[in-house]
Write a protein that holds these residues in place. Structure first.
Motif, PDB file in Angstrom:
ATOM      1  N   ALA A 387       0.812  -1.225   0.000  1.00 30.77           N
ATOM      2  CA  ALA A 387       0.000   0.000   0.000  1.00 30.77           C
ATOM      3  C   ALA A 387       0.842   1.270   0.000  1.00 30.77           C
ATOM      4  CB  ALA A 387      -0.922  -0.002   1.226  1.00 30.77           C
ATOM      5  N   ILE A 388       2.125   1.170   0.375  1.00 27.17           N
ATOM      6  CA  ILE A 388       2.975   2.375   0.494  1.00 27.17           C
ATOM      7  C   ILE A 388       4.404   2.075   0.035  1.00 27.17           C
ATOM      8  CG2 ILE A 388       1.743   3.502   2.396  1.00 27.17           C
ATOM      9  CD1 ILE A 388       3.818   2.189   4.327  1.00 27.17           C
ATOM     10  N   ASP A 389       5.115   3.157  -0.317  1.00 25.85           N
ATOM     11  CA  ASP A 389       6.559   3.053  -0.549  1.00 25.85           C
ATOM     12  C   ASP A 389       7.320   3.652   0.627  1.00 25.85           C
ATOM     13  OD1 ASP A 389       6.718   2.070  -3.413  1.00 25.85           O
ATOM     14  OD2 ASP A 389       5.335   3.755  -3.596  1.00 25.85           O
ATOM     15  N   GLY A 390       6.600   4.310   1.506  1.00 18.89           N
ATOM     16  CA  GLY A 390       7.203   4.955   2.662  1.00 18.89           C
ATOM     17  C   GLY A 390       6.168   5.875   3.253  1.00 18.89           C
ATOM     18  N   PHE A 391       6.616   6.845   4.032  1.00 17.00           N
ATOM     19  CA  PHE A 391       5.665   7.800   4.606  1.00 17.00           C
ATOM     20  C   PHE A 391       6.395   9.063   5.019  1.00 17.00           C
ATOM     21  CE2 PHE A 391       7.132   5.024   8.038  1.00 17.00           C
ATOM     22  CZ  PHE A 391       7.486   5.931   9.040  1.00 17.00           C
ATOM     23  N   ILE A 392       5.608  10.127   5.200  1.00 15.23           N
ATOM     24  CA  ILE A 392       6.146  11.361   5.771  1.00 15.23           C
ATOM     25  C   ILE A 392       5.523  11.493   7.155  1.00 15.23           C
ATOM     26  CG2 ILE A 392       6.311  13.871   5.580  1.00 15.23           C
ATOM     27  CD1 ILE A 392       6.317  13.620   2.581  1.00 15.23           C
ATOM     28  N   ALA A 393       6.369  11.430   8.186  1.00 13.65           N
ATOM     29  CA  ALA A 393       5.853  11.490   9.553  1.00 13.65           C
ATOM     30  C   ALA A 393       5.389  12.908   9.870  1.00 13.65           C
ATOM     31  CB  ALA A 393       6.945  11.059  10.535  1.00 13.65           C
ATOM     32  N   VAL A 394       4.146  13.004  10.318  1.00 12.01           N
ATOM     33  CA  VAL A 394       3.615  14.281  10.817  1.00 12.01           C
ATOM     34  C   VAL A 394       3.129  14.030  12.254  1.00 12.01           C
ATOM     35  CG1 VAL A 394       3.037  15.289   8.576  1.00 12.01           C
ATOM     36  CG2 VAL A 394       1.381  13.832   9.632  1.00 12.01           C
ATOM     37  N   PRO A 395       4.081  13.847  13.190  1.00 12.89           N
ATOM     38  CA  PRO A 395       3.707  13.428  14.538  1.00 12.89           C
ATOM     39  C   PRO A 395       2.801  14.451  15.209  1.00 12.89           C
ATOM     40  CG  PRO A 395       6.096  13.473  14.260  1.00 12.89           C
ATOM     41  CD  PRO A 395       5.517  14.140  13.075  1.00 12.89           C
ATOM     42  N   GLY A 396       1.961  13.978  16.130  1.00 18.02           N
ATOM     43  CA  GLY A 396       1.047  14.886  16.819  1.00 18.02           C
ATOM     44  C   GLY A 396       1.116  14.710  18.324  1.00 18.02           C
ATOM     45  N   GLY A 397       0.574  15.680  19.049  1.00 19.93           N
ATOM     46  CA  GLY A 397       0.320  15.518  20.478  1.00 19.93           C
ATOM     47  C   GLY A 397       1.325  16.155  21.407  1.00 19.93           C
ATOM     48  N   SER A 398       2.621  15.889  21.194  1.00 15.69           N
ATOM     49  CA  SER A 398       3.620  16.403  22.149  1.00 15.69           C
ATOM     50  C   SER A 398       5.022  16.171  21.591  1.00 15.69           C
ATOM     51  CB  SER A 398       3.504  15.654  23.479  1.00 15.69           C
ATOM     52  OG  SER A 398       3.837  14.290  23.281  1.00 15.69           O
ATOM     53  N   VAL A 399       5.976  16.850  22.213  1.00 19.50           N
ATOM     54  CA  VAL A 399       7.390  16.631  21.842  1.00 19.50           C
ATOM     55  C   VAL A 399       7.747  15.160  22.076  1.00 19.50           C
ATOM     56  CG1 VAL A 399       9.782  17.224  22.432  1.00 19.50           C
ATOM     57  CG2 VAL A 399       8.030  19.018  22.335  1.00 19.50           C
ATOM     58  N   ALA A 400       7.244  14.590  23.183  1.00 18.47           N
ATOM     59  CA  ALA A 400       7.568  13.195  23.510  1.00 18.47           C
ATOM     60  C   ALA A 400       7.066  12.258  22.417  1.00 18.47           C
ATOM     61  CB  ALA A 400       6.939  12.827  24.852  1.00 18.47           C
ATOM     62  N   SER A 401       5.872  12.528  21.904  1.00 14.92           N
ATOM     63  CA  SER A 401       5.307  11.697  20.839  1.00 14.92           C
ATOM     64  C   SER A 401       6.187  11.782  19.577  1.00 14.92           C
ATOM     65  CB  SER A 401       3.874  12.172  20.555  1.00 14.92           C
ATOM     66  OG  SER A 401       3.335  11.573  19.425  1.00 14.92           O
ATOM     67  N   MET A 402       6.619  13.007  19.262  1.00 13.60           N
ATOM     68  CA  MET A 402       7.496  13.201  18.088  1.00 13.60           C
ATOM     69  C   MET A 402       8.825  12.451  18.275  1.00 13.60           C
ATOM     70  SD  MET A 402      10.339  15.235  17.267  1.00 13.60           S
ATOM     71  CE  MET A 402      10.281  16.703  18.271  1.00 13.60           C
ATOM     72  N   ARG A 403       9.380  12.551  19.495  1.00 11.12           N
ATOM     73  CA  ARG A 403      10.680  11.889  19.750  1.00 11.12           C
ATOM     74  C   ARG A 403      10.564  10.362  19.639  1.00 11.12           C
ATOM     75  NH1 ARG A 403      13.546  15.513  23.440  1.00 11.12           N
ATOM     76  NH2 ARG A 403      13.726  17.405  22.205  1.00 11.12           N
ATOM     77  N   LEU A 404       9.401   9.826  20.056  1.00 11.14           N
ATOM     78  CA  LEU A 404       9.225   8.366  19.974  1.00 11.14           C
ATOM     79  C   LEU A 404       9.315   7.890  18.521  1.00 11.14           C
ATOM     80  CD1 LEU A 404       6.398   7.636  22.591  1.00 11.14           C
ATOM     81  CD2 LEU A 404       8.782   6.872  22.693  1.00 11.14           C
ATOM     82  N   VAL A 405       8.849   8.726  17.601  1.00 10.30           N
ATOM     83  CA  VAL A 405       8.914   8.346  16.177  1.00 10.30           C
ATOM     84  C   VAL A 405      10.384   8.190  15.764  1.00 10.30           C
ATOM     85  CG1 VAL A 405       8.382   9.050  13.814  1.00 10.30           C
ATOM     86  CG2 VAL A 405       6.740   9.543  15.657  1.00 10.30           C
ATOM     87  N   LEU A 406      11.190   9.207  16.098  1.00  8.97           N
ATOM     88  CA  LEU A 406      12.586   9.191  15.649  1.00  8.97           C
ATOM     89  C   LEU A 406      13.454   8.241  16.475  1.00  8.97           C
ATOM     90  CD1 LEU A 406      13.134  13.007  14.986  1.00  8.97           C
ATOM     91  CD2 LEU A 406      12.792  11.198  13.295  1.00  8.97           C
ATOM     92  N   ASP A 407      13.199   8.183  17.786  1.00  9.47           N
ATOM     93  CA  ASP A 407      14.087   7.406  18.669  1.00  9.47           C
ATOM     94  C   ASP A 407      13.690   5.934  18.767  1.00  9.47           C
ATOM     95  OD1 ASP A 407      15.217   9.821  19.108  1.00  9.47           O
ATOM     96  OD2 ASP A 407      14.415  10.116  21.124  1.00  9.47           O
ATOM     97  N   GLU A 408      12.418   5.610  18.465  1.00  5.50           N
ATOM     98  CA  GLU A 408      12.006   4.206  18.652  1.00  5.50           C
ATOM     99  C   GLU A 408      11.364   3.579  17.413  1.00  5.50           C
ATOM    100  OE1 GLU A 408      10.438   2.959  22.327  1.00  5.50           O
ATOM    101  OE2 GLU A 408      11.402   4.592  23.447  1.00  5.50           O
ATOM    102  N   VAL A 409      10.398   4.270  16.799  1.00  9.18           N
ATOM    103  CA  VAL A 409       9.705   3.633  15.664  1.00  9.18           C
ATOM    104  C   VAL A 409      10.684   3.389  14.509  1.00  9.18           C
ATOM    105  CG1 VAL A 409       7.884   3.892  13.938  1.00  9.18           C
ATOM    106  CG2 VAL A 409       7.464   4.617  16.299  1.00  9.18           C
ATOM    107  N   VAL A 410      11.424   4.428  14.123  1.00 10.68           N
ATOM    108  CA  VAL A 410      12.320   4.282  12.955  1.00 10.68           C
ATOM    109  C   VAL A 410      13.418   3.237  13.229  1.00 10.68           C
ATOM    110  CG1 VAL A 410      13.934   5.464  11.409  1.00 10.68           C
ATOM    111  CG2 VAL A 410      11.772   6.572  12.043  1.00 10.68           C
ATOM    112  N   PRO A 411      14.117   3.296  14.377  1.00 12.53           N
ATOM    113  CA  PRO A 411      15.113   2.242  14.634  1.00 12.53           C
ATOM    114  C   PRO A 411      14.517   0.828  14.627  1.00 12.53           C
ATOM    115  CG  PRO A 411      15.406   4.062  16.187  1.00 12.53           C
ATOM    116  CD  PRO A 411      14.161   4.352  15.415  1.00 12.53           C
ATOM    117  N   ARG A 412      13.287   0.683  15.120  1.00  9.32           N
ATOM    118  CA  ARG A 412      12.652  -0.653  15.118  1.00  9.32           C
ATOM    119  C   ARG A 412      12.390  -1.117  13.679  1.00  9.32           C
ATOM    120  NH1 ARG A 412       9.194  -1.634  19.528  1.00  9.32           N
ATOM    121  NH2 ARG A 412       8.243  -3.195  18.185  1.00  9.32           N
ATOM    122  N   LEU A 413      12.003  -0.175  12.816  1.00  4.90           N
ATOM    123  CA  LEU A 413      11.794  -0.547  11.408  1.00  4.90           C
ATOM    124  C   LEU A 413      13.121  -0.945  10.768  1.00  4.90           C
ATOM    125  CD1 LEU A 413       9.256   2.283  10.409  1.00  4.90           C
ATOM    126  CD2 LEU A 413       8.742  -0.167  10.559  1.00  4.90           C
TER     127      LEU A 413
END
Ligand code: FMN
Length: 434
Positions: A387-413
């Motif tokens: 369904a996708i070739d990738g994505f553009i992260a548009v994190p929401g909610g808080s700085v902590a939520s944004m950091r989780l994308v870069l510090d945890e989601v991406v490394p896990r991928l």
């Protein structure tokens, strides 16, 4: 349907994680939001996570009605901001947004090629036909979407030809012979079209061997066709997996129709992530962010997109397909209007439910409200389904939520083999083609 082994990932620098009421959190650093250091910090973190690019959307008007509670689209000029970031980073792509509706193409070609020199081949152009701002450019009405796309196609062709008009190889700088440029390689473009007239050549040589990647936003039939004809990627709104799979397949087919390969066009939807340690906390974060969201504005947006005036409807009443008026003639974005109509046709939601959906409150972006595990699993699922070739992260909610994308989601991928563990090149195009 051509599953891509490795994802391409971009990070929005528009501080979506400070949207709604999130800017009021004590750690938001909202006072820094118009400084270059604010965006630079996120860009450096994104480069450490080996992302393909950072991205800055843009608009050329101020929504004064929204200023009491938020920035109302106020922001730094994206290309100037990315030039500052270029000096402090070394690998990450820098995707700026420039409208083809308002600017002269010669200026745009020069600014983008300047960013490409300043960054050492890392500039990218997000081509938009824009949604608003016409009165800031002497136009009493916004040109129709069809006319804007016609101009966009001509404009883009001019910009590409201007970049080619002074090729990198023409620059000799030969001290011994005294020849600066092989001037025979530098040619005017002599363009005279329906909308624009430009002689050229550009007054700046091209940088290096790689061309500047093109991204396009807008997914009406004309938008899809335009993207499929020239763009390396499309920034899209796909609120569910089926919408993404349909769009990706259609773009690949259209690209082949334009004599390109299916894989030359990449679908990169916006991905809104509200992340926390537990699902309950994530839902709380989402609700707190949108607590003060103006209901009148939501109704106005539904009315503008569908022609449906829901202001006096009971909250628990279902909206059905037969309630939908004919498609309004004047639409800011046919892409967003069609996604909202599609949601009503498919789910027949209650008024209360509709008011919480991304199609109404989140630019119709793919949205994950949950834990890091939830996000990793859903991204891998969409990728495996083609369904996708990738994505553009548009994190929401808080700085902590944004950091989780870069510090945890991406490394896990990356650990799961779905994303690069290091850069293999130094140019933006190189990252997209790796
Ligand atoms: C995901 C997405 C992001 C967009 N981002 C911008 C933007 O940053 N600036 C802008 O002026 N227009 C933006 N647009 C508007 C498009 O450039 C286009 O003008 C609009 O969607 C109308 O085209 P359509 O008829 O194909 O929908 C965006 C549209 C989409 C779908």
């Amino acid at each position: 349907m051509g599953v891509r082994e490795k994802l391409h990932i971009g990070m929005s620098l528009a501080p979506t994680w400070l949207g709604g009421d999130a800017w009021r959190r004590p750690d938001s650093e909202i006072e820094q939001v118009y400084s270059s250091g604010f965006a630079l910090d996120i860009a450096k973190r994104s480069e450490a996570a080996k992302l393909d690019f950072v991205f800055r959307p843009d608009s050329l008007f101020l929504n004064v009605g929204a200023l009491e509670s938020g920035p109302g689209f106020g922001s730094l000029d994206p290309t100037i901001l990315l030039a500052a970031i270029a000096r402090e980073t070394s690998h990450i792509g820098l995707l700026t947004t420039v409208s083809t509706t308002f600017f002269p193409p010669y200026v745009v070609a020069r600014q983008l090629q300047s960013l490409n020199w300043i960054s050492g081949g890392r500039a990218g152009w997000n081509i938009v036909t824009a949604l608003d701002g016409n009165e800031n450019f002497g136009l009493s009405e916004m040109p129709s979407a069809k006319e804007r796309y016609e101009r966009a196609a001509e404009f883009t062709e001019i910009v590409r030809r201007l970049w080619d008009s002074y090729p990198a190889e023409a620059l000799e700088l030969d001290r011994a012979s005294g020849r600066y440029t092989n001037a025979s390689m530098v040619r005017p473009i002599d363009h005279e079209g329906r909308h624009l007239k430009v002689k050229g050549p550009l007054n700046l040589p091209a940088y290096g061997e790689d061309r500047i990647p093109l991204v396009q936003a807008g997914a009406s039939p004309e938008g899809r066709d335009f993207a499929a004809s020239v763009a390396d990627a499309i920034f899209a709104s796909t609120p569910d997996r089926e919408a993404a799979a349909e769009l990706r397949q259609d773009l690949r087919r259209r690209a082949e129709g334009h004599g390109r390969r299916a894989e030359d066009i990449r679908l990169m939807p916006g991905l809104s992530l509200y992340l926390a340690e537990s699902r309950e906390e994530a839902v709380e974060l989402f609700n707190a962010t949108h607590a003060r969201m103006d209901v009148a504005r939501k109704f106005a947006s539904i009315l503008e997109m569908t022609g449906l005036d829901l202001r006096d409807w009971p909250q628990q009443q279902r909206i059905t397909t037969s309630d939908l008026p004919p498609v309004p003639e004047k639409l800011r974005s046919r892409t967003h209007a069609e996604l909202l109509r599609r949601l009503i046709r498919r789910d027949e939601p209650t008024v209360a439910d509709l008011l919480t959906r991304p199609e109404v409150i989140g630019s119709a972006h793919w949205q994950i409200v949950g834990t890091v595990d939830d996000a990793v699993a859903e991204i891998m699922d969409w990728q495996s389904a083609g369904a996708i070739d990738g994505f553009i992260a548009v994190p929401g909610g808080s700085v902590a939520s944004m950091r989780l994308v870069l510090d945890e989601v991406v490394p896990r991928l990356a650990e799961a083999g779905r994303f690069r563990t290091d850069y293999s090149g130094r140019t933006f195009l190189g990252h997209l083609q790796a």
